[in-house]
Scaffold this motif. Structure first.
Motif, mmCIF file in Angstrom:
data_model
loop_
_atom_site.group_PDB
_atom_site.id
_atom_site.type_symbol
_atom_site.label_atom_id
_atom_site.label_comp_id
_atom_site.label_asym_id
_atom_site.label_seq_id
_atom_site.Cartn_x
_atom_site.Cartn_y
_atom_site.Cartn_z
ATOM 1 N N ARG A 214 -53.845 -11.208 48.150
ATOM 2 C CA ARG A 214 -53.596 -11.860 46.868
ATOM 3 C C ARG A 214 -53.500 -13.383 46.989
ATOM 4 N N ALA A 215 -53.472 -13.893 48.202
ATOM 5 C CA ALA A 215 -53.258 -15.324 48.404
ATOM 6 C C ALA A 215 -54.436 -16.140 47.873
ATOM 7 N N GLN A 216 -54.110 -17.238 47.208
ATOM 8 C CA GLN A 216 -55.110 -18.183 46.722
ATOM 9 C C GLN A 216 -54.913 -19.574 47.315
ATOM 10 N N GLY A 217 -53.936 -19.697 48.189
ATOM 11 C CA GLY A 217 -53.673 -20.962 48.840
ATOM 12 C C GLY A 217 -52.473 -20.827 49.745
ATOM 13 N N SER A 218 -52.135 -21.913 50.442
ATOM 14 C CA SER A 218 -50.987 -21.888 51.346
ATOM 15 C C SER A 218 -49.771 -22.502 50.674
ATOM 16 N N LEU A 219 -48.607 -22.076 51.122
ATOM 17 C CA LEU A 219 -47.368 -22.635 50.590
ATOM 18 C C LEU A 219 -47.262 -24.112 50.943
ATOM 19 N N ASP A 220 -47.678 -24.474 52.133
ATOM 20 C CA ASP A 220 -47.625 -25.874 52.549
ATOM 21 C C ASP A 220 -48.408 -26.755 51.576
ATOM 22 N N ASP A 221 -49.625 -26.334 51.235
ATOM 23 C CA ASP A 221 -50.449 -27.107 50.309
ATOM 24 C C ASP A 221 -49.812 -27.185 48.926
ATOM 25 N N GLN A 222 -49.159 -26.105 48.493
ATOM 26 C CA GLN A 222 -48.524 -26.120 47.179
ATOM 27 C C GLN A 222 -47.323 -27.057 47.159
ATOM 28 N N LEU A 223 -46.571 -27.095 48.238
ATOM 29 C CA LEU A 223 -45.458 -28.037 48.343
ATOM 30 C C LEU A 223 -45.964 -29.479 48.254
ATOM 31 N N VAL A 224 -47.069 -29.753 48.909
ATOM 32 C CA VAL A 224 -47.650 -31.094 48.847
ATOM 33 C C VAL A 224 -48.106 -31.409 47.432
ATOM 34 N N ALA A 225 -48.783 -30.454 46.788
ATOM 35 C CA ALA A 225 -49.310 -30.673 45.446
ATOM 36 C C ALA A 225 -48.205 -31.005 44.452
ATOM 37 N N ASP A 226 -47.034 -30.388 44.617
ATOM 38 C CA ASP A 226 -45.922 -30.622 43.692
ATOM 39 C C ASP A 226 -44.951 -31.686 44.199
ATOM 40 N N GLY A 227 -45.295 -32.330 45.317
ATOM 41 C CA GLY A 227 -44.485 -33.434 45.814
ATOM 42 C C GLY A 227 -43.136 -33.030 46.370
ATOM 43 N N ILE A 228 -43.045 -31.831 46.942
ATOM 44 C CA ILE A 228 -41.765 -31.325 47.452
ATOM 45 C C ILE A 228 -41.612 -31.679 48.922
ATOM 46 N N VAL A 229 -40.591 -32.469 49.230
ATOM 47 C CA VAL A 229 -40.294 -32.842 50.614
ATOM 48 C C VAL A 229 -39.512 -31.711 51.265
ATOM 49 N N GLY A 230 -40.024 -31.193 52.375
ATOM 50 C CA GLY A 230 -39.365 -30.087 53.054
ATOM 51 C C GLY A 230 -39.218 -30.342 54.536
ATOM 52 N N ILE A 231 -38.585 -29.377 55.192
ATOM 53 C CA ILE A 231 -38.369 -29.460 56.635
ATOM 54 C C ILE A 231 -38.491 -28.059 57.214
ATOM 55 N N ARG A 232 -39.094 -27.961 58.388
ATOM 56 C CA ARG A 232 -39.242 -26.694 59.097
ATOM 57 C C ARG A 232 -38.756 -26.863 60.531
ATOM 58 N N GLY A 233 -38.554 -25.728 61.182
ATOM 59 C CA GLY A 233 -38.190 -25.776 62.590
ATOM 60 C C GLY A 233 -36.744 -26.102 62.858
ATOM 61 N N ILE A 234 -35.863 -25.895 61.857
ATOM 62 C CA ILE A 234 -34.435 -26.113 62.085
ATOM 63 C C ILE A 234 -33.722 -24.771 62.176
ATOM 64 N N ASP A 235 -32.516 -24.796 62.688
ATOM 65 C CA ASP A 235 -31.717 -23.578 62.799
ATOM 66 C C ASP A 235 -31.071 -23.300 61.438
ATOM 67 N N THR A 236 -31.777 -22.574 60.587
ATOM 68 C CA THR A 236 -31.276 -22.322 59.234
ATOM 69 C C THR A 236 -30.031 -21.440 59.261
ATOM 70 N N ARG A 237 -29.859 -20.654 60.311
ATOM 71 C CA ARG A 237 -28.634 -19.863 60.415
ATOM 72 C C ARG A 237 -27.428 -20.771 60.592
ATOM 73 N N ALA A 238 -27.576 -21.819 61.390
ATOM 74 C CA ALA A 238 -26.473 -22.767 61.590
ATOM 75 C C ALA A 238 -26.154 -23.504 60.297
ATOM 76 N N VAL A 239 -27.198 -23.890 59.548
ATOM 77 C CA VAL A 239 -26.971 -24.569 58.270
ATOM 78 C C VAL A 239 -26.241 -23.644 57.303
ATOM 79 N N THR A 240 -26.686 -22.393 57.243
ATOM 80 C CA THR A 240 -26.069 -21.427 56.335
ATOM 81 C C THR A 240 -24.604 -21.201 56.686
ATOM 82 N N ARG A 241 -24.317 -21.048 57.954
ATOM 83 C CA ARG A 241 -22.922 -20.859 58.368
ATOM 84 C C ARG A 241 -22.075 -22.072 58.014
ATOM 85 N N ARG A 242 -22.653 -23.246 58.125
ATOM 86 C CA ARG A 242 -21.918 -24.459 57.767
ATOM 87 C C ARG A 242 -21.613 -24.479 56.273
#
Length: 394
Positions: free
Chosen positions: A98-126
């Motif tokens: 069903r995919a028509q594109g990538s999430l990365d490209d959609q984030l760029v198209a809508d100007g959304i600044v994001g971050i990957r490769g972090i320990d999201t479990r540590a952030v959530t616990r915090r």
């Protein structure tokens, strides 16, 4: 803003000074918002396009995001609304029919600044320990700002308390969706950040749906003369929505049947005369257990809210604003937060969660049937009871 490369560095800075370094995801630059976590294992596209997340940096607890890409069918509104996005593992490839594109490209198209490769479990616990905090994502040239400057910018950013965001997400012009199947009447939907699936479910139940801007006045609503009123979900602090509360009070005095969800539940609570308050870290995800006191059923629900109605969950209450008797109809089994209200002397009820839940679960979809049957009963001169479902829906 520019696009990220695989080596573009990024950092998530929280207002308590904690820092989480990773790589840029989506657009490159800086962004600020209330940092929250969402526990859904699926439905990231629905989460991103839910207007209720406006003003927030969303941290996904599910570790692998983006593998099914994005499509033109699943969005809940016209764009991505989150202020920022944080994930652990962003998929390098898209693999879904069903995919028509990538999430990365959609984030760029809508100007959304994001971050990957972090320990999201540590952030959530915090966030679970301290509560939701203001945060900022800095990437590209903004990554090179000094630690102190980044932290100062985060602490100077807007606080969700007292923040009104409805005008940012609401429709600018009224529009109509025609009823599907046997028509039962018209419903006015105040768009405070309404989701596409909500409008679709109302239309499928025979309502001619009039979607109205968030600044609609009582006089405009009376001129429209709908058979019922619906307040949608939406972002921001309910204490900053006085005009919408007054619109609802006017409709309740006129005897208009009312159904509200999420932000619409909080505004219903305010209209009845109760206060609202900010939760430490809110309820966000698609696995929140709620007890329906009327039926005795436990439903697993989709939720996205950081504020709640301040009312006792037991007994029948008198509305401080003069709308008769009221009771809390639903509450959270995790922390006993009010999850629904039912008026006993005016035709009105609300729930704090999302019964439309496009990504699931669908335990609470029957509430749209409850609303429909009550409106049909009222139009035929029969007593209105928002407290019971059709036997077939139980």
């Amino acid at each position: 803003m520019t696009d990220a490369t695989p080596t573009t560095r990024a950092v998530l800075v929280l207002e308590d000074g904690s820092r989480h370094v990773g790589r840029a995801y989506g657009a490159v630059g800086r962004t600020f918002g209330e940092t929250v976590f969402a526990t859904g294992m699926t439905g990231y596209q629905e989460t991103l396009t839910d207007p209720s997340y406006a003003g927030q940096i969303v941290v996904m607890t599910a570790p692998h995001i983006g593998n099914t890409g994005v499509n033109d069918t699943d969005p809940e509104s016209r764009r991505i609304w989150v202020s920022g996005y944080a994930v652990r593992d962003a998929s390098r490839v898209v693999s879904n029919h069903r995919a028509q594109g990538s999430l990365d490209d959609q984030l760029v198209a809508d100007g959304i600044v994001g971050i990957r490769g972090i320990d999201t479990r540590a952030v959530t616990r915090r966030l679970r320990d301290v509560g939701s905090m203001r945060g900022g994502v800095f990437s590209g040239d903004d990554f090179d700002l000094g630690d102190d400057e980044q932290l100062a910018l985060v602490r100077e950013s807007a606080d969700m308390r007292g923040l009104s965001l409805s005008s940012q997400v609401s429709t600018a012009e009224a529009y109509v969706l025609e009823a599907e199947g046997e028509p039962v009447g018209s419903v006015a939907v105040l768009d405070l950040g309404v989701k596409t699936s909500t409008l679709r479910y109302l239309a499928q139940r025979g309502f001619r749906v009039h979607v109205l801007p968030q600044d609609t006045t009582p006089e405009q609503l009376r001129e429209l003369a709908p058979d019922a009123l619906f307040f949608s979900n939406g972002p921001g602090d309910p204490a900053a929505s006085d005009d919408q509360v007054e619109l609802l009070r006017s409709a309740l005095r006129d005897g208009l049947p009312y159904f509200g969800i999420c932000f619409g539940n909080q505004l219903f609570g305010r209209a009845l005369g109760f206060d609202t308050y900010k939760l430490p870290f809110g309820h966000r995800g698609i696995n929140q257990p709620v007890l329906d006191k009327t039926t005795g059923r436990v439903e697993i629900t989709s939720q996205n809210h950081g504020f709640a109605v301040d009312a006792p969950i037991d007994g029948v209450l008198d509305s401080p604003a003069g709308f008769g008797r009221v009771e809390v109809s639903h509450f959270s089994l995790n922390d006993q937060v009010v999850e629904g209200l039912r008026a006993l002397d005016v035709p009105a009820f609300s729930v704090q969660y999302h019964p439309e839940a496009a990504a699931g679960p669908h335990d609470s979809n029957h509430l749209f049937d409850r609303f429909r049957e009550a409106v049909v009963a009222r139009k035929s001169g029969q007593p209105v009871d928002f407290g019971s479902d059709l036997e077939s829906s139980i």
